[in-house]
Design a protein around this motif. Structure first.
Motif, PDB file in Angstrom:
ATOM      1  N   HIS A  56     -10.239   8.330  13.152  1.00 18.53           N
ATOM      2  CA  HIS A  56     -10.763   7.490  12.072  1.00 18.53           C
ATOM      3  C   HIS A  56     -10.057   7.850  10.755  1.00 18.53           C
ATOM      4  CE1 HIS A  56     -13.584   5.209   9.631  1.00 18.53           C
ATOM      5  NE2 HIS A  56     -13.901   6.303   8.951  1.00 18.53           N
ATOM      6  N   VAL A  57      -9.955   9.120  10.470  1.00 21.12           N
ATOM      7  CA  VAL A  57      -9.302   9.567   9.233  1.00 21.12           C
ATOM      8  C   VAL A  57      -7.812   9.233   9.262  1.00 21.12           C
ATOM      9  CG1 VAL A  57      -8.702  11.595   7.838  1.00 21.12           C
ATOM     10  CG2 VAL A  57     -11.025  11.345   8.744  1.00 21.12           C
ATOM     11  N   ILE A  58      -7.157   9.443  10.385  1.00 20.22           N
ATOM     12  CA  ILE A  58      -5.725   9.125  10.506  1.00 20.22           C
ATOM     13  C   ILE A  58      -5.483   7.638  10.269  1.00 20.22           C
ATOM     14  CG2 ILE A  58      -3.799   8.959  12.149  1.00 20.22           C
ATOM     15  CD1 ILE A  58      -4.983  11.612  13.399  1.00 20.22           C
ATOM     16  N   SER A  59      -6.282   6.785  10.897  1.00 21.33           N
ATOM     17  CA  SER A  59      -6.087   5.341  10.725  1.00 21.33           C
ATOM     18  C   SER A  59      -6.421   4.922   9.298  1.00 21.33           C
ATOM     19  CB  SER A  59      -6.900   4.546  11.751  1.00 21.33           C
ATOM     20  OG  SER A  59      -8.271   4.853  11.686  1.00 21.33           O
ATOM     21  N   MET A  60      -7.415   5.573   8.671  1.00 20.81           N
ATOM     22  CA  MET A  60      -7.760   5.268   7.277  1.00 20.81           C
ATOM     23  C   MET A  60      -6.609   5.641   6.346  1.00 20.81           C
ATOM     24  SD  MET A  60      -8.854   6.858   4.182  1.00 20.81           S
ATOM     25  CE  MET A  60      -9.201   8.479   4.766  1.00 20.81           C
ATOM     26  N   VAL A  61      -5.975   6.789   6.588  1.00 21.86           N
ATOM     27  CA  VAL A  61      -4.834   7.210   5.766  1.00 21.86           C
ATOM     28  C   VAL A  61      -3.680   6.211   5.908  1.00 21.86           C
ATOM     29  CG1 VAL A  61      -3.056   8.995   5.517  1.00 21.86           C
ATOM     30  CG2 VAL A  61      -5.470   9.651   5.711  1.00 21.86           C
ATOM     31  N   CYS A  62      -3.422   5.772   7.125  1.00 23.77           N
ATOM     32  CA  CYS A  62      -2.358   4.771   7.345  1.00 23.77           C
ATOM     33  C   CYS A  62      -2.689   3.456   6.653  1.00 23.77           C
ATOM     34  CB  CYS A  62      -2.155   4.546   8.839  1.00 23.77           C
ATOM     35  SG  CYS A  62      -1.484   5.968   9.702  1.00 23.77           S
ATOM     36  N   TRP A  63      -3.946   3.040   6.733  1.00 31.47           N
ATOM     37  CA  TRP A  63      -4.367   1.798   6.093  1.00 31.47           C
ATOM     38  C   TRP A  63      -4.191   1.899   4.585  1.00 31.47           C
ATOM     39  CZ3 TRP A  63     -10.123  -0.126   5.809  1.00 31.47           C
ATOM     40  CH2 TRP A  63     -10.155  -1.452   5.364  1.00 31.47           C
ATOM     41  N   PHE A  64      -4.648   2.998   4.007  1.00 36.49           N
ATOM     42  CA  PHE A  64      -4.511   3.160   2.561  1.00 36.49           C
ATOM     43  C   PHE A  64      -3.049   3.260   2.133  1.00 36.49           C
ATOM     44  CE2 PHE A  64      -9.059   3.784   1.916  1.00 36.49           C
ATOM     45  CZ  PHE A  64      -9.216   3.216   0.658  1.00 36.49           C
ATOM     46  N   ALA A  65      -2.212   3.876   2.954  1.00 33.64           N
ATOM     47  CA  ALA A  65      -0.790   3.934   2.614  1.00 33.64           C
ATOM     48  C   ALA A  65      -0.245   2.516   2.453  1.00 33.64           C
ATOM     49  CB  ALA A  65      -0.023   4.700   3.690  1.00 33.64           C
ATOM     50  N   GLY A  66      -0.590   1.649   3.385  1.00 33.95           N
ATOM     51  CA  GLY A  66      -0.156   0.253   3.290  1.00 33.95           C
ATOM     52  C   GLY A  66      -0.802  -0.484   2.139  1.00 33.95           C
ATOM     53  N   ILE A  67      -2.101  -0.233   1.926  1.00 36.25           N
ATOM     54  CA  ILE A  67      -2.838  -0.886   0.834  1.00 36.25           C
ATOM     55  C   ILE A  67      -2.240  -0.502  -0.526  1.00 36.25           C
ATOM     56  CG2 ILE A  67      -5.055  -0.780  -0.384  1.00 36.25           C
ATOM     57  CD1 ILE A  67      -5.537  -2.570   1.825  1.00 36.25           C
ATOM     58  N   PHE A  68      -1.764   0.736  -0.639  1.00 36.04           N
ATOM     59  CA  PHE A  68      -1.145   1.162  -1.895  1.00 36.04           C
ATOM     60  C   PHE A  68       0.279   0.613  -2.039  1.00 36.04           C
ATOM     61  CE2 PHE A  68      -3.939   5.190  -1.946  1.00 36.04           C
ATOM     62  CZ  PHE A  68      -4.910   4.545  -2.672  1.00 36.04           C
ATOM     63  N   VAL A  90     -16.035  -0.400   2.187  1.00 37.83           N
ATOM     64  CA  VAL A  90     -15.049  -0.715   3.224  1.00 37.83           C
ATOM     65  C   VAL A  90     -14.981  -2.224   3.447  1.00 37.83           C
ATOM     66  CG1 VAL A  90     -14.404  -0.354   5.646  1.00 37.83           C
ATOM     67  CG2 VAL A  90     -15.234   1.562   4.294  1.00 37.83           C
ATOM     68  N   ILE A  91     -16.110  -2.907   3.340  1.00 37.85           N
ATOM     69  CA  ILE A  91     -16.102  -4.378   3.417  1.00 37.85           C
ATOM     70  C   ILE A  91     -15.294  -4.949   2.253  1.00 37.85           C
ATOM     71  CG2 ILE A  91     -17.569  -6.438   3.153  1.00 37.85           C
ATOM     72  CD1 ILE A  91     -19.699  -4.867   4.815  1.00 37.85           C
ATOM     73  N   LEU A  92     -15.512  -4.407   1.043  1.00 39.00           N
ATOM     74  CA  LEU A  92     -14.734  -4.862  -0.121  1.00 39.00           C
ATOM     75  C   LEU A  92     -13.249  -4.583   0.068  1.00 39.00           C
ATOM     76  CD1 LEU A  92     -17.099  -3.789  -3.056  1.00 39.00           C
ATOM     77  CD2 LEU A  92     -16.697  -6.103  -2.169  1.00 39.00           C
ATOM     78  N   LEU A  93     -12.914  -3.427   0.632  1.00 36.67           N
ATOM     79  CA  LEU A  93     -11.510  -3.109   0.895  1.00 36.67           C
ATOM     80  C   LEU A  93     -10.919  -4.057   1.940  1.00 36.67           C
ATOM     81  CD1 LEU A  93      -9.270  -1.088   0.096  1.00 36.67           C
ATOM     82  CD2 LEU A  93      -9.916   0.214   2.131  1.00 36.67           C
ATOM     83  N   SER A  94     -11.724  -4.435   2.917  1.00 36.01           N
ATOM     84  CA  SER A  94     -11.264  -5.394   3.934  1.00 36.01           C
ATOM     85  C   SER A  94     -11.000  -6.761   3.304  1.00 36.01           C
ATOM     86  CB  SER A  94     -12.289  -5.508   5.059  1.00 36.01           C
ATOM     87  OG  SER A  94     -12.471  -4.263   5.694  1.00 36.01           O
ATOM     88  N   ALA A 141      -7.069 -10.597   1.097  1.00 37.88           N
ATOM     89  CA  ALA A 141      -6.481 -11.223  -0.093  1.00 37.88           C
ATOM     90  C   ALA A 141      -5.000 -10.888  -0.181  1.00 37.88           C
ATOM     91  CB  ALA A 141      -7.214 -10.767  -1.352  1.00 37.88           C
ATOM     92  N   CYS A 142      -4.638  -9.661   0.153  1.00 31.59           N
ATOM     93  CA  CYS A 142      -3.223  -9.278   0.169  1.00 31.59           C
ATOM     94  C   CYS A 142      -2.440 -10.150   1.147  1.00 31.59           C
ATOM     95  CB  CYS A 142      -3.066  -7.804   0.548  1.00 31.59           C
ATOM     96  SG  CYS A 142      -3.433  -6.634  -0.764  1.00 31.59           S
ATOM     97  N   GLY A 143      -3.052 -10.447   2.287  1.00 29.57           N
ATOM     98  CA  GLY A 143      -2.393 -11.312   3.268  1.00 29.57           C
ATOM     99  C   GLY A 143      -2.156 -12.709   2.720  1.00 29.57           C
ATOM    100  N   LYS A 144      -3.139 -13.246   2.021  1.00 26.37           N
ATOM    101  CA  LYS A 144      -2.970 -14.583   1.414  1.00 26.37           C
ATOM    102  C   LYS A 144      -1.934 -14.543   0.293  1.00 26.37           C
ATOM    103  CE  LYS A 144      -7.403 -16.510   2.589  1.00 26.37           C
ATOM    104  NZ  LYS A 144      -7.393 -17.865   3.035  1.00 26.37           N
ATOM    105  N   PHE A 145      -1.986 -13.493  -0.521  1.00 29.37           N
ATOM    106  CA  PHE A 145      -1.005 -13.362  -1.612  1.00 29.37           C
ATOM    107  C   PHE A 145       0.411 -13.200  -1.064  1.00 29.37           C
ATOM    108  CE2 PHE A 145      -4.539 -11.562  -4.454  1.00 29.37           C
ATOM    109  CZ  PHE A 145      -4.771 -12.794  -5.034  1.00 29.37           C
ATOM    110  N   ARG A 146       0.529 -12.512   0.057  1.00 27.59           N
ATOM    111  CA  ARG A 146       1.842 -12.330   0.680  1.00 27.59           C
ATOM    112  C   ARG A 146       2.450 -13.672   1.046  1.00 27.59           C
ATOM    113  NH1 ARG A 146       3.922 -12.332   5.586  1.00 27.59           N
ATOM    114  NH2 ARG A 146       1.949 -12.787   6.595  1.00 27.59           N
TER     115      ARG A 146
END
Length: 141
Positions: A9-21, A89-93, A98-103
């Motif tokens: 869970h922590v590993i996948s969260m770190v990967c997600w945040f890396a992309g989100i940043f 986490v819902i807000l982050l989702s 939104a990032c996908g739409k902006f992309r």
């Protein structure tokens, strides 16, 4: 087994945040680009990051998190800090989507929004990360 699930869970969260940043930072460079080659390069990088890293990481984060809750739902769901974390986490989702739409919009019009807008937009997940870490470590309520 629970600790392995928590670790993943922590590993996948770190990967997600890396992309989100990183994705909104690519939006900054994309919006500043003037030549076709750079615009196409940023579109490709954004697509690969979003679809190849961010989305699978988000799904894994949700999956491992819900799996942990399933071990003792009455215990976890009675804790206020977890409700607050789940809301964040819902807000982050939503931010992720939104990032996908902006992309997609940037791929059609690289100057859809200014690079200054994307710099500010990039700060939203920082606030969410700080709040989530405090909630998980401190468990204030």
């Amino acid at each position: 087994m629970f600790l392995y699930i928590k670790a993943f869970h922590v590993i996948s969260m770190v990967c997600w945040f890396a992309g989100i940043f990183y994705l909104p930072r690519l939006f900054v460079y994309h919006a500043m680009s003037q030549d076709t080659t750079s615009i196409e390069r940023f579109s490709l990088m954004e697509r690969k990051l979003y679809r190849g890293i961010m989305t699978p990481s988000m799904i894994a984060t949700w999956g491992f998190g819900l799996w942990m809750i399933s071990f003792s739902p009455s215990l976890y769901l009675s804790q206020g800090w977890l409700h607050a974390k789940l809301l964040l986490v819902i807000l982050l989702s939503i931010y992720h989507l939104a990032c996908g739409k902006f992309r997609l919009k940037l791929a059609q019009n690289p100057h859809y929004k200014s690079h200054v807008y994307w710099r500010w937009f990039n700060e939203i997940p920082v606030v969410i990360l700080i709040a989530v870490v405090i909630l998980v470590i401190v468990k204030p309520f």
